[in-house]
Design an enzyme around this catalytic site. Structure first.
Site, PDB file in Angstrom:
ATOM      1  N   TRP A 115      41.163  11.102 -24.178  1.00 36.82           N
ATOM      2  CA  TRP A 115      40.803  12.372 -23.575  1.00 36.82           C
ATOM      3  C   TRP A 115      39.287  12.460 -23.434  1.00 36.82           C
ATOM      4  CZ3 TRP A 115      44.308  13.867 -27.970  1.00 36.82           C
ATOM      5  CH2 TRP A 115      45.654  13.932 -27.549  1.00 36.82           C
ATOM      6  N   ILE A 118      37.052  13.481 -26.500  1.00 40.17           N
ATOM      7  CA  ILE A 118      37.078  12.640 -27.696  1.00 40.17           C
ATOM      8  C   ILE A 118      36.764  11.188 -27.343  1.00 40.17           C
ATOM      9  CG2 ILE A 118      38.516  11.831 -29.620  1.00 40.17           C
ATOM     10  CD1 ILE A 118      40.164  14.444 -29.277  1.00 40.17           C
ATOM     11  N   CYS A 119      37.714  10.545 -26.683  1.00 45.90           N
ATOM     12  CA  CYS A 119      37.621   9.102 -26.474  1.00 45.90           C
ATOM     13  C   CYS A 119      36.638   8.707 -25.370  1.00 45.90           C
ATOM     14  CB  CYS A 119      39.001   8.539 -26.172  1.00 45.90           C
ATOM     15  SG  CYS A 119      40.161   8.802 -27.539  1.00 45.90           S
ATOM     16  N   VAL A 120      36.213   9.671 -24.565  1.00 46.21           N
ATOM     17  CA  VAL A 120      35.136   9.416 -23.604  1.00 46.21           C
ATOM     18  C   VAL A 120      33.800   9.862 -24.186  1.00 46.21           C
ATOM     19  CG1 VAL A 120      34.222   9.947 -21.307  1.00 46.21           C
ATOM     20  CG2 VAL A 120      36.675   9.571 -21.611  1.00 46.21           C
ATOM     21  N   PRO A 123      31.960   7.441 -27.204  1.00 43.42           N
ATOM     22  CA  PRO A 123      31.243   6.224 -26.816  1.00 43.42           C
ATOM     23  C   PRO A 123      30.107   6.481 -25.843  1.00 43.42           C
ATOM     24  CG  PRO A 123      33.411   6.271 -25.790  1.00 43.42           C
ATOM     25  CD  PRO A 123      33.385   7.376 -26.810  1.00 43.42           C
TER      26      PRO A 123
END
Length: 216
Positions: A115, A118-120, A123
């Protein structure tokens, strides 16, 4: 915040590396910022465009045994390519992913994933702090709510990230229709992934190939 302007700030396929993060069934099931089918379409188009332009693409998932494998529409673009499966939520803390990106020698890091918040975001923010030129493809990403997606974009903008949609990325990589090396491959992507414009192009080709009746 870094200001992006001037010709050198535009994306170049020879300097780009794409990382696709966690486009998996678990994440898709709670995608509420976008139409899920649109995100699948846009991510597939982005993957095909990267392949057409020879842009190295890193595929990564998180605990795929529980969350599901990457969408086949994406992995089918890169048959036989390893998908790096992680335990880290933050992709940029996974050494294997970072080493794969660095091995390309590219400097323009392009990221899309599920999502967004979070996951974008994780990083992207870390990579920006390490000096990378980072672009987020917003319509090949998505969050658990419209608010979550939009707040994540604001957060990444303040950190210095560049925001684009997949078609804008494709256009910057092409840059000039006189560059014919990848134009035919790009056109194939556009035909099947840009909705009305793709259908209109096919119609135009039909009309151009339809003989004019005698006496018309």
């Amino acid at each position: 915040m870094k200001i992006r302007n001037g010709l050198d700030s535009l994306l170049r396929p020879e300097d780009s590396v794409l990382v696709l993060i966690d486009h998996q069934p678990y994440q898709l099931a709670n995608l509420n910022s976008h139409d899920p089918q649109a995100v699948v379409n846009n991510t597939t188009a982005l993957a095909k465009t990267a392949k057409a332009f020879g842009v190295p693409t890193i595929l990564t998932s998180v605990i795929a045994g529980r969350g599901g494998f990457l969408f086949p529409q994406i992995t089918d673009v890169f048959p036989g390519q390893e998908v790096i499966d992680r335990t880290f939520i933050n992709t940029w803390e996974d050494r294997k992913v970072v080493d794969a990106v660095k091995a390309t020698g590219r400097k323009q890091l392009i990221i899309a994933g599920l999502w967004t918040e979070i996951c974008v975001a994780m990083p992207v923010i870390q990579a920006l702090g390490e000096g990378w030129d980072v672009t987020v493809v917003t319509d090949a990403s998505g969050g658990t709510s419209v608010e979550a997606h939009e707040v994540a974009i604001q957060r990444m903008l303040f950190a210095g990230a560049n925001m684009m949609t997949w078609l804008a990325v494709a256009s910057e990589w092409q840059r000039d229709w006189a560059r014919t090396e990848h134009a035919a491959e790009l056109t194939e992507v556009l035909k099947y992934h840009v909705g009305g414009s793709g259908i209109a192009y096919l119609w135009e080709q039909q009309l151009l190939n339809t003989p004019v009746p005698a006496g018309a």
